[in-house]
Design an enzyme around this catalytic site. Structure first.
Site, PDB file in Angstrom:
ATOM      1  CB  CYS A 123      19.018   8.399  12.756  1.00  0.00           C
ATOM      2  SG  CYS A 123      17.855   8.086  11.424  1.00  0.00           S
ATOM      3  CG  HIS A 262      21.656   5.106  13.016  1.00  0.00           C
ATOM      4  ND1 HIS A 262      20.486   4.423  13.224  1.00  0.00           N
ATOM      5  CD2 HIS A 262      21.461   5.885  11.911  1.00  0.00           C
ATOM      6  CE1 HIS A 262      19.620   4.766  12.293  1.00  0.00           C
ATOM      7  NE2 HIS A 262      20.181   5.646  11.490  1.00  0.00           N
ATOM      8  CG  ASN A 292      17.714   4.119   9.278  1.00  0.00           C
ATOM      9  OD1 ASN A 292      17.412   4.256  10.464  1.00  0.00           O
ATOM     10  ND2 ASN A 292      18.299   5.071   8.567  1.00  0.00           N
TER      11      ASN A 292
HETATM   12  N1  COA Z   1      16.995  -0.189  -6.482  1.00  0.00           N
HETATM   13  C1  COA Z   1      17.682  -0.356  -7.621  1.00  0.00           C
HETATM   14  N2  COA Z   1      18.411   0.650  -8.181  1.00  0.00           N
HETATM   15  C2  COA Z   1      18.437   1.827  -7.536  1.00  0.00           C
HETATM   16  C3  COA Z   1      17.726   2.048  -6.327  1.00  0.00           C
HETATM   17  C4  COA Z   1      16.985   0.973  -5.812  1.00  0.00           C
HETATM   18  N3  COA Z   1      16.295   1.068  -4.668  1.00  0.00           N
HETATM   19  N4  COA Z   1      17.942   3.314  -5.953  1.00  0.00           N
HETATM   20  C5  COA Z   1      18.749   3.880  -6.842  1.00  0.00           C
HETATM   21  N5  COA Z   1      19.049   2.987  -7.814  1.00  0.00           N
HETATM   22  C6  COA Z   1      19.913   3.167  -8.995  1.00  0.00           C
HETATM   23  C7  COA Z   1      20.071   4.615  -9.355  1.00  0.00           C
HETATM   24  O1  COA Z   1      19.036   5.043 -10.213  1.00  0.00           O
HETATM   25  C8  COA Z   1      21.401   4.607 -10.037  1.00  0.00           C
HETATM   26  O2  COA Z   1      21.268   4.128 -11.345  1.00  0.00           O
HETATM   27  P1  COA Z   1      22.152   4.714 -12.542  1.00  0.00           P
HETATM   28  O3  COA Z   1      23.575   4.390 -12.176  1.00  0.00           O
HETATM   29  O4  COA Z   1      21.629   3.980 -13.713  1.00  0.00           O
HETATM   30  O5  COA Z   1      21.880   6.182 -12.543  1.00  0.00           O
HETATM   31  C9  COA Z   1      22.208   3.571  -9.271  1.00  0.00           C
HETATM   32  O6  COA Z   1      21.224   2.713  -8.643  1.00  0.00           O
HETATM   33  C10 COA Z   1      23.067   4.157  -8.195  1.00  0.00           C
HETATM   34  O7  COA Z   1      22.309   5.064  -7.423  1.00  0.00           O
HETATM   35  P2  COA Z   1      22.924   5.907  -6.293  1.00  0.00           P
HETATM   36  O8  COA Z   1      21.885   6.831  -5.735  1.00  0.00           O
HETATM   37  O9  COA Z   1      24.221   6.491  -6.762  1.00  0.00           O
HETATM   38  O10 COA Z   1      23.237   4.751  -5.221  1.00  0.00           O
HETATM   39  P3  COA Z   1      24.102   4.829  -3.926  1.00  0.00           P
HETATM   40  O11 COA Z   1      25.255   3.958  -4.051  1.00  0.00           O
HETATM   41  O12 COA Z   1      24.328   6.228  -3.461  1.00  0.00           O
HETATM   42  O13 COA Z   1      23.125   4.134  -2.885  1.00  0.00           O
HETATM   43  C11 COA Z   1      21.667   4.701  -1.089  1.00  0.00           C
HETATM   44  C12 COA Z   1      21.885   4.756  -2.578  1.00  0.00           C
HETATM   45  C13 COA Z   1      20.371   5.412  -0.737  1.00  0.00           C
HETATM   46  C14 COA Z   1      21.592   3.254  -0.656  1.00  0.00           C
HETATM   47  C15 COA Z   1      22.886   5.385  -0.380  1.00  0.00           C
HETATM   48  O14 COA Z   1      23.136   6.642  -0.966  1.00  0.00           O
HETATM   49  C16 COA Z   1      22.675   5.554   1.089  1.00  0.00           C
HETATM   50  O15 COA Z   1      22.525   4.595   1.820  1.00  0.00           O
HETATM   51  N6  COA Z   1      22.714   6.802   1.595  1.00  0.00           N
HETATM   52  C17 COA Z   1      22.493   7.052   2.996  1.00  0.00           C
HETATM   53  C18 COA Z   1      21.039   6.971   3.323  1.00  0.00           C
HETATM   54  C19 COA Z   1      20.770   6.887   4.776  1.00  0.00           C
HETATM   55  O16 COA Z   1      21.427   6.164   5.492  1.00  0.00           O
HETATM   56  N7  COA Z   1      19.777   7.638   5.245  1.00  0.00           N
HETATM   57  C20 COA Z   1      19.387   7.655   6.598  1.00  0.00           C
HETATM   58  C21 COA Z   1      20.430   8.289   7.434  1.00  0.00           C
HETATM   59  S1  COA Z   1      20.000   8.281   9.112  1.00  0.00           S
END
Ligand code: COA
Length: 335
Positions: A123, A262, A292
């Site tokens: 990215c 980004h 993304n």
């Molecule tokens: N839909 C619904 N629920 C989801 C889910 C989805 N797609 N993905 C995860 N969950 C649930 C999890 O199981 C968890 O449930 P629980 O509380 O019952 O255990 C809850 O939602 C929270 O999950 P979590 O992983 O803590 O969410 P988060 O707030 O960290 O958000 C991302 C997840 C992936 C959106 C976030 O971590 C993120 O954006 N990270 C950066 C990723 C990125 O930008 N990557 C590319 C970089 S270039």
């Protein structure tokens, strides 16, 4: 021999962006469509990421098709025929094939006669490419470079993994860079930390894990991600790279007109805004439409901001990105 690796033409003080373009697939995949594929919801995706829909490349089309479309639009905006390009740099982690470089296929599709190669910094690819392109132009190696960020992540995403499939989309953005006596690219800062490689990767398809029936069956060729780990590093490092760019140019946040960062996650950008004191209102946002698109996200946003009149001549832009590696960086641009 086609083209020439070193065209010369004298050193220039600066490089400038002469034109922008994009290639956006027509096929839209909304959060509601994803609700039918995995256990997720539009509400969850919008709240956690800011994404509402993303584009998916049509079957039969390839990365180089999308890249060439963006490149053609950027050349047209710059008023430059492809025959005057000295180099094409394609930033991508989803090329048509592992070999040869996607850029040589783009060269053929554009009818150009120049050096062509790929760069992979995930990215952060566009920022890395901008830094290399700027250095080559200022060194006098080239006069005009077509720099393209392009990804077809829909073909690298595990559509059964809700952790990743909600985030990514396809697209291409391009800029024509030209040697200039007028300030354009004011600075670039590049960083990497290979210790974090495991947080975001595609484990299969390389030398460690070549494609076999077993590697395909165990889904090794798809993107694997530790979302929380990536999130923390993204906020911290994009903010630090942005502050380094400001300090290097002796600028304060109020002297920046636009932040074109980004588009990975709206919450990451909110975190960056808080840490840098750059107000979120200065961040150009289109993540809701495209998700993304990795190395394509900054040049797509640039193109939209230029064409909708948001970015105006003379304005100062801060560009910043982080991606797998981690690799990250920033650039300060005078438009
Ligand atoms: N839909 C619904 N629920 C989801 C889910 C989805 N797609 N993905 C995860 N969950 C649930 C999890 O199981 C968890 O449930 P629980 O509380 O019952 O255990 C809850 O939602 C929270 O999950 P979590 O992983 O803590 O969410 P988060 O707030 O960290 O958000 C991302 C997840 C992936 C959106 C976030 O971590 C993120 O954006 N990270 C950066 C990723 C990125 O930008 N990557 C590319 C970089 S270039």
């Amino acid at each position: 021999m086609r083209g020439g690796a070193h065209r010369g033409g004298g050193t220039a003080m600066y490089s400038r962006i002469l034109g922008t373009g994009k290639g956006i697939p027509g096929q839209v995949l909304t959060n509601f469509d994803l609700e039918k594929r995995v256990d997720t919801s539009d509400t969850w995706i919008v709240e956690r990421t800011g994404i509402r829909e993303r584009r998916i490349l049509e079957e039969g089309r390839t990365t180089s098709d999308l890249a060439a479309e963006a490149g053609r639009a950027a050349l047209e905006a710059a008023g430059l025929p492809a025959s005057r390009l000295d180099a094409i740099i394609v930033c991508t982690v989803t090329p048509d094939v592992p070999m040869p470089a996607c850029a040589v296929t783009v060269q053929q599709k554009l009818g150009a006669n120049c050096a062509a190669w790929d760069m992979a910094a995930a990215c952060a690819g566009f920022i890395y490419g901008l830094s290399v392109g700027d250095a080559l132009l200022r060194a006098g190696n080239f006069r005009h470079i077509l720099l393209i960020g392009v990804e077809v992540l829909s073909r690298a995403v595990d559509w059964s993994d809700r952790n990743t499939c909600i985030l990514f989309g396809d697209g291409a953005g391009a800029v024509v860079l030209g040697a200039s006596d007028q300030p354009g690219i004011l600075s670039t800062h590049l960083y990497a930390d290979g210790a974090q490689a495991g947080l975001l990767s595609i484990p299969g398809g390389g030398v460690i894990c070549p494609a076999t029936a077993a590697s395909v069956a165990s889904r090794q060729h798809f993107i694997k991600m530790n979302g929380k780990g990536v999130f923390l590093h993204a906020v911290r490092n994009i903010a630090r790279a942005s502050l380094d760019a400001l300090a290097h140019n002796r600028l304060t946040p109020d002297q920046i007109d636009w932040v074109v960062a980004h588009q990975a996650n709206l919450r990451i950008l909110e975190g960056v805004a808080e840490k840098t004191k750059l107000p979120l209102s200065k961040f150009y946002l289109n993540i809701h439409k495209y998700g993304n698109t990795s190395s394509a996200s900054i040049p797509i946003a640039l193109d939209e901001a230029v064409r909708d009149g948001s970015i105006k001549p003379g304005q100062r832009l801060l560009l910043a990105a982080l991606g797998a590696g981690f690799s990250w960086g920033s650039a300060l641009v005078q438009w």
